[in-house]
Write a protein that holds these residues in place. Sequence first.
Motif, mmCIF file in Angstrom:
data_model
loop_
_atom_site.group_PDB
_atom_site.id
_atom_site.type_symbol
_atom_site.label_atom_id
_atom_site.label_comp_id
_atom_site.label_asym_id
_atom_site.label_seq_id
_atom_site.Cartn_x
_atom_site.Cartn_y
_atom_site.Cartn_z
ATOM 1 N N TYR A 26 0.827 -1.213 0.000
ATOM 2 C CA TYR A 26 0.000 0.000 0.000
ATOM 3 C C TYR A 26 0.865 1.268 0.000
ATOM 4 C CZ TYR A 26 0.660 0.784 5.042
ATOM 5 O OH TYR A 26 1.196 1.022 6.285
ATOM 6 N N ILE A 27 2.158 1.131 0.372
ATOM 7 C CA ILE A 27 3.090 2.250 0.201
ATOM 8 C C ILE A 27 3.986 1.833 -0.970
ATOM 9 C CG2 ILE A 27 4.912 3.661 1.251
ATOM 10 C CD1 ILE A 27 3.738 2.918 4.013
ATOM 11 N N SER A 63 6.411 1.542 11.575
ATOM 12 C CA SER A 63 5.789 1.728 12.888
ATOM 13 C C SER A 63 6.710 1.490 14.077
ATOM 14 C CB SER A 63 4.582 0.800 13.029
ATOM 15 O OG SER A 63 3.473 1.407 12.460
ATOM 16 N N LYS A 66 7.373 4.442 16.090
ATOM 17 C CA LYS A 66 6.364 4.960 17.023
ATOM 18 C C LYS A 66 6.832 4.828 18.475
ATOM 19 C CE LYS A 66 2.559 4.174 13.833
ATOM 20 N NZ LYS A 66 1.576 3.245 13.314
ATOM 21 N N ASN A 113 -2.114 3.774 14.568
ATOM 22 C CA ASN A 113 -1.800 5.013 13.853
ATOM 23 C C ASN A 113 -2.403 6.240 14.532
ATOM 24 O OD1 ASN A 113 -0.572 3.306 12.117
ATOM 25 N ND2 ASN A 113 -1.619 4.012 10.275
ATOM 26 N N GLU A 157 4.229 7.541 0.814
ATOM 27 C CA GLU A 157 3.130 7.280 1.750
ATOM 28 C C GLU A 157 2.121 8.428 1.753
ATOM 29 O OE1 GLU A 157 4.115 6.150 5.788
ATOM 30 O OE2 GLU A 157 1.992 5.767 6.172
ATOM 31 N N TYR A 240 0.038 -5.024 16.452
ATOM 32 C CA TYR A 240 -1.317 -4.850 15.901
ATOM 33 C C TYR A 240 -2.232 -5.866 16.588
ATOM 34 C CZ TYR A 240 1.990 -3.087 12.417
ATOM 35 O OH TYR A 240 3.045 -2.474 11.805
HETATM 36 N N1 GLU Z 1 3.421 4.465 7.963
HETATM 37 C C1 GLU Z 1 2.573 3.323 8.087
HETATM 38 C C2 GLU Z 1 1.131 3.784 8.176
HETATM 39 O O1 GLU Z 1 0.855 4.756 8.796
HETATM 40 C C3 GLU Z 1 2.986 2.567 9.307
HETATM 41 C C4 GLU Z 1 2.299 1.271 9.368
HETATM 42 C C5 GLU Z 1 3.017 0.265 10.185
HETATM 43 O O2 GLU Z 1 4.225 0.046 10.086
HETATM 44 O O3 GLU Z 1 2.296 -0.336 10.973
HETATM 45 O O4 GLU Z 1 0.254 3.177 7.620
#
Ligand code: GLU
Length: 304
Positions: A26-27, A63, A66, A113, A157, A240
């Motif tokens: 998706y990226i 992520s 984060k 997110n 992205e 997740y």
């Molecule tokens: N930049 C990705 C997003 O915001 C990070 C997703 C991930 O690594 O979980 O969708």
Amino acid sequence: MSFDTIIKEIYEEIKQIDNIGKIASYIPELLKVDSNSFGVYFSSNKGDNLGVGDYQDKFSIQSIAKVLSLSLAYSIKGELIWERLGVEPSGTSYNSLTQLETDRGIPRNPFINAGAIVITDILISNLPEYRKSFLDFVQALSGKKTINYSEKIAASEKEVGYRNIALCNFIKSFGNIKNNPEDVLDFYFDICSLEMNCEELSTSFSFLANQGINPYNNTQILTKSQSKRINALMQTCGFYDESGEFAFKVGLPGKSGVGGGIVAIHPGEYVISVWSPKLNKKGNSFKGIRFLEKFTTESRFSIF
Ligand code: GLU
């Protein structure tokens, strides 16, 4: 058996298995990576270090960053950050919008997110040169001036970031984003675009294995209690909606990213980073999880 032998043997074994995962598509820019890449870097508090495979190749940590943005915000604002977001596993996908409606714009935790976007907003409010300050923070943690954002990945992205744009605006509608949503999103995409190799990743996270102190330059990044809390969040929310399974199978706090990286920590003992870009159905590195599961099983060295 020594850690060295265990790591090398498991690496060879997992390298051979069929990889049924898929690279995150998706990226678009993430698709350019070599899908067979596989690297591991282990670093213990006692000073044992070992890199195997492609551990010196840089990849998009996504992520995983984060945890670093949360750490910087936590070090600046302390417990006040928890007025803006929660500490519960979400049980939904990392980019879910539905939960935010019932939670009135307070994201469940800092690793979905929505939560990371609120943390980004906190950094903007507190750091005049936020983009530079965050990079300085990460470079100091790793001791590597070469770590940087990837402009290509951030732009890629941003181009398809409809879901994150929606999340940010939605949170803003509840008053939990204080800055201009466009600035918040630009910085959020920059944070996710950070590139590191497995060795740099392990080094950057070593303060979380050392009660908040960076062992390479003896700097206190977080208090002992804050470091414990971030490890607790990684344990409960780091993968997740596969976080429970990761705790069950691997038994370490950790964080994954859609670039295929995983960093896992045994507080007081070691940090281990794994990178293999193809992801399982839950969005975590297929081989990364397999490797770590075998590693803690065969070394018998997890936190449980
Ligand atoms: N930049 C990705 C997003 O915001 C990070 C997703 C991930 O690594 O979980 O969708």
